[in-house]
Enzyme design. Structure first.
Site, PDB file in Angstrom:
ATOM      1  N   HIS A   1      -5.941 -64.924 -26.564  1.00  0.00           N
ATOM      2  CA  HIS A   1      -5.894 -63.452 -26.530  1.00  0.00           C
ATOM      3  C   HIS A   1      -4.936 -62.937 -25.449  1.00  0.00           C
ATOM      4  O   HIS A   1      -5.159 -61.875 -24.865  1.00  0.00           O
ATOM      5  CB  HIS A   1      -7.289 -62.865 -26.277  1.00  0.00           C
ATOM      6  CG  HIS A   1      -8.371 -63.428 -27.139  1.00  0.00           C
ATOM      7  ND1 HIS A   1      -8.306 -63.433 -28.518  1.00  0.00           N
ATOM      8  CD2 HIS A   1      -9.549 -64.017 -26.812  1.00  0.00           C
ATOM      9  CE1 HIS A   1      -9.408 -63.994 -29.007  1.00  0.00           C
ATOM     10  NE2 HIS A   1     -10.161 -64.366 -27.998  1.00  0.00           N
TER      11      HIS A   1
ATOM     12  N   SER B   1      -5.836 -59.870 -36.055  1.00  0.00           N
ATOM     13  CA  SER B   1      -4.383 -59.799 -35.914  1.00  0.00           C
ATOM     14  C   SER B   1      -3.723 -60.280 -37.199  1.00  0.00           C
ATOM     15  O   SER B   1      -4.370 -60.864 -38.068  1.00  0.00           O
ATOM     16  CB  SER B   1      -3.916 -60.651 -34.729  1.00  0.00           C
ATOM     17  OG  SER B   1      -4.463 -60.164 -33.523  1.00  0.00           O
TER      18      SER B   1
ATOM     19  N   LEU C   1      -3.904 -67.118 -34.880  1.00  0.00           N
ATOM     20  CA  LEU C   1      -3.870 -65.677 -34.655  1.00  0.00           C
ATOM     21  C   LEU C   1      -5.309 -65.180 -34.712  1.00  0.00           C
ATOM     22  O   LEU C   1      -6.121 -65.703 -35.480  1.00  0.00           O
ATOM     23  CB  LEU C   1      -3.041 -64.974 -35.733  1.00  0.00           C
ATOM     24  CG  LEU C   1      -1.523 -64.938 -35.558  1.00  0.00           C
ATOM     25  CD1 LEU C   1      -0.867 -64.355 -36.810  1.00  0.00           C
ATOM     26  CD2 LEU C   1      -1.123 -64.127 -34.337  1.00  0.00           C
ATOM     27  N   ASP C   2      -5.615 -64.168 -33.913  1.00  0.00           N
ATOM     28  CA  ASP C   2      -6.967 -63.622 -33.926  1.00  0.00           C
ATOM     29  C   ASP C   2      -7.339 -63.118 -35.318  1.00  0.00           C
ATOM     30  O   ASP C   2      -6.474 -62.761 -36.128  1.00  0.00           O
ATOM     31  CB  ASP C   2      -7.085 -62.464 -32.926  1.00  0.00           C
ATOM     32  CG  ASP C   2      -6.985 -62.941 -31.486  1.00  0.00           C
ATOM     33  OD1 ASP C   2      -7.192 -64.144 -31.246  1.00  0.00           O
ATOM     34  OD2 ASP C   2      -6.697 -62.099 -30.611  1.00  0.00           O
ATOM     35  N   PHE C   3      -8.626 -63.051 -35.574  1.00  0.00           N
ATOM     36  CA  PHE C   3      -9.144 -62.599 -36.864  1.00  0.00           C
ATOM     37  C   PHE C   3      -8.597 -61.225 -37.232  1.00  0.00           C
ATOM     38  O   PHE C   3      -8.231 -60.971 -38.389  1.00  0.00           O
ATOM     39  CB  PHE C   3     -10.676 -62.570 -36.799  1.00  0.00           C
ATOM     40  CG  PHE C   3     -11.352 -62.140 -38.071  1.00  0.00           C
ATOM     41  CD1 PHE C   3     -11.342 -62.952 -39.195  1.00  0.00           C
ATOM     42  CD2 PHE C   3     -12.011 -60.917 -38.143  1.00  0.00           C
ATOM     43  CE1 PHE C   3     -11.975 -62.557 -40.371  1.00  0.00           C
ATOM     44  CE2 PHE C   3     -12.646 -60.513 -39.309  1.00  0.00           C
ATOM     45  CZ  PHE C   3     -12.631 -61.339 -40.425  1.00  0.00           C
TER      46      PHE C   3
END
Length: 273
Positions: A189, A108, A104-106
């Site tokens: 993303h 998110s 997961l993105d930083f």
């Protein structure tokens, strides 16, 4: 009942089947005191004394499955060269080495699966198996029905057309909207880029489902072990994906051997004679 040696090692949770094959080929596995390097070797797991690097296989750690609610501004890796917090910081009391299944993105948050079951993780992550993931997102402006139809039909991104998404409106305000969006791909993303493409940048993103797993009311930074039912559902999902792929490969027709005109003419002439 005799079983392939690499399957027994993988089934113990010590390593994936591919890694077990590497260990066998490297001479790191013994059966009843003798080194075995042949990958097709079958043994009876009830009677054979199997060792890896001199350690009995029975001492191998079992499979562990954890569901973590990753907080915002936390790396989804186990280590970060920049010193930022990682998901490992939230696994207090876990002595078994587990690995994140996907990322997961930083900025998110939400559901992350961590496990030491290598084969399962590889299957869930492989793009050809299309494991569904659902996200709760907050986006800028009010999303129109036309934009939802675009998302459901697929959106053109710089790396190609996306697959169809399942989109559901959750709530809306004057300046933003909340949606649930389910995708079956794993591009980097992807959800953020899809929403950018239809003119609605993402303000907040939380993953709430992955295959048969749901985040539920687990608090940010908290984790729990999967229930037996959840773990079985994951294994069944992976097995189904693999079985479907194998069945599809078997149904692919083999190319017919071409016969040259000269050869065909000769065979025809021979039959007439």
């Amino acid at each position: 009942m005799e079983v392939r040696l690499q399957k027994i090692i993988a089934g113990s949770g010590l390593a994936s089947r591919r890694k077990a094959e590497e260990w066998i080929a490297a001479g790191r596995v013994t059966v009843n005191g003798k080194v075995v390097t042949e990958l097709g070797t079958k043994v009876d797991p009830e009677r054979a004394h199997i060792k890896v690097d001199g350690k009995h296989l029975s001492s191998a750690q079992p499979y562990v499955y954890l569901l973590l609610n990753k907080p915002k501004n936390v790396m989804s890796t186990l280590n970060d060269p920049g010193g930022r917090p990682t998901v490992k910081d939230y696994l207090r009391g876990i002595s078994v080495r587990v690995f994140p299944v996907g990322r997961l993105d930083f900025d998110s948050e939400g559901l992350m699966l961590l496990t030491n079951h290598g084969d399962l993780a590889q299957t869930l992550l492989h793009p050809r198996y299309h494991v569904p993931k659902t996200y709760l997102i907050k986006v800028k402006q009010v999303v129109t029905d036309d934009h939802i139809r675009q998302l459901e039909q697929g959106v053109q991104l710089e790396d190609g057309m996306t697959g169809p998404a399942v989109v559901k409106k959750v709530k809306k305000a004057k300046l933003n909207s909340w949606l649930e969006i389910t995708i079956r791909e794993g591009r980097q993303h992807q959800v953020k880029r899809m929403m950018e493409a239809v003119g609605h940048p993402v303000l907040k993103l939380t993953r709430i489902k992955m295959g048969p797993l749901s985040l539920g009311d687990l608090g940010a930074g908290e984790f729990r072990y999967l229930t037996d039912r959840e773990a079985n559902a994951l294994r069944e999902l992976a097995e189904h994906k693999l079985a479907t792929e194998e069945a599809a490969e078997k149904q692919v027709p083999r190319p017919k051997k071409r016969i040259s005109r000269v050869g065909w003419a000769r065979s025809k002439k021979a039959k007439v004679v």
